[in-house]
Write a protein that holds these residues in place. Structure first.
Motif, mmCIF file in Angstrom:
data_model
loop_
_atom_site.group_PDB
_atom_site.id
_atom_site.type_symbol
_atom_site.label_atom_id
_atom_site.label_comp_id
_atom_site.label_asym_id
_atom_site.label_seq_id
_atom_site.Cartn_x
_atom_site.Cartn_y
_atom_site.Cartn_z
ATOM 1 N N LEU A 136 15.470 75.429 99.509
ATOM 2 C CA LEU A 136 16.385 74.299 99.661
ATOM 3 C C LEU A 136 16.114 73.230 98.611
ATOM 4 C CD1 LEU A 136 16.395 73.969 103.557
ATOM 5 C CD2 LEU A 136 18.244 74.842 102.111
ATOM 6 N N LEU A 137 14.864 73.032 98.267
ATOM 7 C CA LEU A 137 14.523 72.081 97.214
ATOM 8 C C LEU A 137 15.028 72.565 95.863
ATOM 9 C CD1 LEU A 137 12.977 69.488 96.408
ATOM 10 C CD2 LEU A 137 10.930 70.919 96.101
ATOM 11 N N GLN A 138 14.899 73.849 95.600
ATOM 12 C CA GLN A 138 15.358 74.420 94.331
ATOM 13 C C GLN A 138 16.876 74.319 94.186
ATOM 14 O OE1 GLN A 138 13.697 78.342 94.779
ATOM 15 N NE2 GLN A 138 11.807 77.813 93.685
ATOM 16 N N GLU A 139 17.600 74.414 95.300
ATOM 17 C CA GLU A 139 19.061 74.335 95.253
ATOM 18 C C GLU A 139 19.551 72.993 94.706
ATOM 19 O OE1 GLU A 139 20.811 75.130 99.003
ATOM 20 O OE2 GLU A 139 20.502 77.301 98.894
ATOM 21 N N GLN A 140 18.745 71.966 94.849
ATOM 22 C CA GLN A 140 19.143 70.641 94.384
ATOM 23 C C GLN A 140 19.245 70.554 92.861
ATOM 24 O OE1 GLN A 140 16.782 67.515 96.215
ATOM 25 N NE2 GLN A 140 16.650 68.659 98.135
ATOM 26 N N ASP A 141 18.761 71.598 92.170
ATOM 27 C CA ASP A 141 18.841 71.610 90.712
ATOM 28 C C ASP A 141 19.700 72.761 90.200
ATOM 29 O OD1 ASP A 141 18.081 70.440 88.207
ATOM 30 O OD2 ASP A 141 16.742 72.152 87.879
ATOM 31 N N ARG A 142 20.490 73.343 91.093
ATOM 32 C CA ARG A 142 21.343 74.464 90.705
ATOM 33 C C ARG A 142 22.808 74.101 90.937
ATOM 34 N NH1 ARG A 142 17.610 79.126 93.611
ATOM 35 N NH2 ARG A 142 15.920 79.122 92.063
ATOM 36 N N GLY A 143 23.536 73.994 89.845
ATOM 37 C CA GLY A 143 24.926 73.578 89.929
ATOM 38 C C GLY A 143 25.784 74.388 90.875
ATOM 39 N N PRO A 144 25.754 75.736 90.806
ATOM 40 C CA PRO A 144 26.569 76.529 91.735
ATOM 41 C C PRO A 144 26.247 76.256 93.195
ATOM 42 C CG PRO A 144 25.861 77.884 89.887
ATOM 43 C CD PRO A 144 25.126 76.583 89.763
ATOM 44 N N ALA A 145 24.951 76.141 93.532
ATOM 45 C CA ALA A 145 24.558 75.863 94.917
ATOM 46 C C ALA A 145 25.007 74.465 95.338
ATOM 47 C CB ALA A 145 23.043 75.996 95.068
ATOM 48 N N MET A 146 24.895 73.508 94.433
ATOM 49 C CA MET A 146 25.343 72.146 94.731
ATOM 50 C C MET A 146 26.844 72.134 95.025
ATOM 51 S SD MET A 146 23.197 70.275 91.672
ATOM 52 C CE MET A 146 23.784 68.603 91.989
ATOM 53 N N ALA A 147 27.603 72.859 94.202
ATOM 54 C CA ALA A 147 29.057 72.900 94.384
ATOM 55 C C ALA A 147 29.425 73.602 95.683
ATOM 56 C CB ALA A 147 29.705 73.610 93.195
ATOM 57 N N ASP A 148 28.731 74.700 96.003
ATOM 58 C CA ASP A 148 29.023 75.437 97.236
ATOM 59 C C ASP A 148 28.816 74.558 98.476
ATOM 60 O OD1 ASP A 148 29.708 77.796 95.977
ATOM 61 O OD2 ASP A 148 27.687 78.630 96.069
ATOM 62 N N ARG A 149 27.698 73.853 98.512
ATOM 63 C CA ARG A 149 27.404 73.012 99.684
ATOM 64 C C ARG A 149 28.411 71.874 99.804
ATOM 65 N NH1 ARG A 149 22.658 72.986 102.615
ATOM 66 N NH2 ARG A 149 21.205 74.668 102.116
ATOM 67 N N ALA A 150 28.685 71.219 98.702
ATOM 68 C CA ALA A 150 29.622 70.097 98.750
ATOM 69 C C ALA A 150 31.026 70.570 99.125
ATOM 70 C CB ALA A 150 29.647 69.385 97.403
ATOM 71 N N PHE A 151 31.430 71.711 98.606
ATOM 72 C CA PHE A 151 32.767 72.246 98.909
ATOM 73 C C PHE A 151 32.930 72.499 100.401
ATOM 74 C CE2 PHE A 151 35.595 75.928 99.495
ATOM 75 C CZ PHE A 151 36.762 75.426 98.941
ATOM 76 N N ALA A 152 31.960 73.181 101.006
ATOM 77 C CA ALA A 152 32.046 73.473 102.443
ATOM 78 C C ALA A 152 32.115 72.192 103.258
ATOM 79 C CB ALA A 152 30.840 74.310 102.872
ATOM 80 N N ALA A 153 31.283 71.212 102.919
ATOM 81 C CA ALA A 153 31.251 69.960 103.672
ATOM 82 C C ALA A 153 32.539 69.170 103.521
ATOM 83 C CB ALA A 153 30.057 69.116 103.220
ATOM 84 N N LEU A 154 33.116 69.189 102.328
ATOM 85 C CA LEU A 154 34.327 68.403 102.085
ATOM 86 C C LEU A 154 35.568 69.070 102.663
ATOM 87 C CD1 LEU A 154 33.477 67.248 98.473
ATOM 88 C CD2 LEU A 154 33.946 65.732 100.410
ATOM 89 N N VAL A 155 35.590 70.393 102.717
ATOM 90 C CA VAL A 155 36.752 71.096 103.270
ATOM 91 C C VAL A 155 36.735 71.085 104.791
ATOM 92 C CG1 VAL A 155 37.890 73.342 103.480
ATOM 93 C CG2 VAL A 155 37.129 72.532 101.236
ATOM 94 N N PHE A 156 35.541 71.291 105.395
ATOM 95 C CA PHE A 156 35.465 71.423 106.851
ATOM 96 C C PHE A 156 34.802 70.254 107.560
ATOM 97 C CE2 PHE A 156 35.898 75.797 105.399
ATOM 98 C CZ PHE A 156 36.857 76.286 106.267
ATOM 99 N N GLY A 157 34.043 69.464 106.849
ATOM 100 C CA GLY A 157 33.282 68.385 107.482
ATOM 101 C C GLY A 157 31.914 68.881 107.907
ATOM 102 N N GLU A 158 30.901 68.034 107.783
ATOM 103 C CA GLU A 158 29.525 68.453 108.082
ATOM 104 C C GLU A 158 29.312 68.795 109.553
ATOM 105 O OE1 GLU A 158 26.004 66.782 105.790
ATOM 106 O OE2 GLU A 158 27.396 65.090 105.785
ATOM 107 N N SER A 159 30.142 68.264 110.431
ATOM 108 C CA SER A 159 29.957 68.542 111.859
ATOM 109 C C SER A 159 30.482 69.913 112.263
ATOM 110 C CB SER A 159 30.657 67.462 112.697
ATOM 111 O OG SER A 159 32.057 67.464 112.451
ATOM 112 N N HIS A 160 31.264 70.554 111.398
ATOM 113 C CA HIS A 160 31.817 71.871 111.686
ATOM 114 C C HIS A 160 30.864 72.949 111.176
ATOM 115 C CE1 HIS A 160 34.606 75.303 111.636
ATOM 116 N NE2 HIS A 160 35.378 74.602 112.436
#
Length: 484
Positions: A173-197
């Motif tokens: 999880l710490l390594q993901e913070q420096d990987r662009g694809p992983a950063m984009a994947d996490r942000a995309f899911a949260a922005l499309v569905f919301g973090e509570s989903h």
């Protein structure tokens, strides 16, 4: 520069090639002429037999006697969607722990037994299911299934292994913070569905949620959801139906059923008008694009038109997105799109990793291709896409493990086994009007979340200049970032 010369061997090989006449009547080596494809023929699937053990365990049995091998896949109909919000990552940690000690064996003992039997045994958990997959020979099947049953029914959950796996998860999880694809994947899911989903969170969890998970949580998750009346065992290979039933009863007949609590959550709401969200990764050489919105569940009646439409847009190497962004423009090594069809509506996502200097240009091309799908699909392109899908479908049924995976994929969604046999006819019936209809319904360029993880300092001004949509800055969890 020296002109390359053919070796004598190469000249001899070329000379042996049969020649054909081209349009001008001159001879051309047959190797330069594309082969003529035969007409697609429906795939004849093997017979799939269903049984149910007294404890509620559903069996799906497929006899395949060509080779002396068997694949078994046990699917639990619960995954990370059941994770408590504050302990996201629990389901995947539970699955990871299953083969770290079971029955009378510790982790090393299990590894030695797996090697001795020459089998593969894997554990996994996704959003809507957890699974244990076994591949082995007919000769060692009894012992292999006994080992699999230990992993499922009698895991020991050793504290030492839990501490190690949890530490490894936190490192990833710490390594993901420096990987662009992983950063984009996490942000995309949260922005499309919301973090509570559940669909808005990673199955791996986040640092603060994984830190909250204890070994008691893992044990409780396993005890609650790993039950026979919440599972399907798929058996494919060199055994008869009667043998499969006997084997399943011997290995899993003593598994106790229990009430399994339903997993419920509110329906995700569309995120709103198109917006561009930058996830800042300073000095990044490339920008990670994720563009999309809430899509459809696997049970949608539009499944086949959507498959055709998406294959034309971004579902194959010759699709519009890949052809434009890779072959014509040279902005990326690859671009594509897809619908993640789950029990509930998953996301539609178009994606690519693009050279940073062409971020704005790539976005313009992405939006042009999305808009272009609103127009009727030319007859030639429609025919090519349908042929590609129909001819390629059989690839998913080549081996016993392929067949087991295809059957297992139906379990989380609850679709009938007959679904697998209706693909060819479903694709064949799709018309250009069907494709245009679903494109207009599900690909609305005015309602897309555009997430770009990249070097904000260099890409933000150009993105704003496109005037495609408002631009703001978010973190990798999709949360607003206040910038100077």
């Amino acid at each position: 520069m020296r002109t390359p010369r053919l070796t004598a061997a190469a000249v001899a090989i070329v000379a042996l090639l049969p020649a054909v006449s081209n349009a001008q009547g001159t001879a051309t080596p047959a190797s330069t002429v594309p082969p003529t494809l035969s007409a697609p023929t429906p795939l004849k699937l093997p017979t799939m037999v269903e049984r149910t053990l007294p404890n509620g365990l559903r069996l799906v049995i497929v006899e395949q006697h060509e080779l002396p091998v068997v694949d078994a896949q046990l699917v639990i109909r619960t995954g990370s969607e059941a994770d408590p919000t504050t302990k996201a990552g629990l389901a995947t940690l539970t699955a990871n722990m299953l083969d770290e000690g079971a029955g009378s064996r510790d982790a090393l003992g299990l590894a030695e037994a797996i090697g001795y039997l020459a089998i593969r045994l894997n554990t996994f958990s996704g959003l809507e299911n957890s699974s244990i997959a076994l591949h082995g020979t007919r000769a060692t099947l009894d012992s292999a299934m006994s080992l699999m049953a230990d992993v499922v029914l009698r895991p020991t959950f050793p504290e030492k292994e839990f501490t190690r796996l949890k530490s490894e998860r936190l490192t990833v999880l710490l390594q993901e913070q420096d990987r662009g694809p992983a950063m984009a994947d996490r942000a995309f899911a949260a922005l499309v569905f919301g973090e509570s989903h559940p669909y808005g969170r990673s199955t791996s969890g986040a640092r603060e949620t994984v830190e909250q998970i204890g070994l008691d949580d893992v044990t409780q998750f396993w005890r609650t959801y790993y039950r026979p009346n919440n599972a399907t065992l798929v058996l494919v290979g060199d055994l008869t139906v009667r043998e499969a039933e006997s084997l399943a009863a011997s290995a899993f007949g003593g598994w106790e059923r229990a009430t399994v609590p339903p997993v419920t959550y509110a329906k995700a709401q569309p995120a709103g008008p198109t917006a561009i969200r930058i996830i800042d990764k300073p000095k990044a050489a490339q920008s990670s694009f994720r563009i999309g919105s809430i899509g459809v569940p696997r049970s949608t009646i539009d499944y086949y038109p959507l498959m055709v439409m998406n294959t034309a847009l971004g579902g194959s190497f010759t699709s519009r997105l890949n052809n434009t962004l890779r072959e014509v423009k040279g902005y990326t090594y690859g671009a594509g799109s897809g619908f993640s069809m789950r029990r509930e509506a998953g996301p539609f996502t178009a994606r690519a990793e693009v050279v940073s200097a062409k971020t704005d240009s790539a976005l313009i091309e992405f939006m042009n291709e999305l808009k272009g799908m609103q127009k009727p699909l030319p007859a030639e392109e429609l025919a090519k896409v349908k042929r590609y899908l129909r001819l390629g479908y059989a690839d998913g049924f080549e081996s016993t493990s392929d067949i087991a995976s295809q059957v297992a994929s139906l379990v989380p969604t609850g679709l009938p086994l007959s679904t697998l046999g209706s693909f060819d006819a479903g694709i064949a019936k799709v018309t250009a009007a069907d494709v245009q209809r679903v494109a207009r319904r599900y690909l609305d360029p005015s309602k897309m979340q555009i997430i770009i993880a990249g070097d904000r300092a260099s890409i933000e001004p150009a993105l704003k200049a496109t005037k495609i949509a408002p631009v703001d800055v978010r973190d990798m969890r999709g949360r607003p970032v206040i910038v100077p």
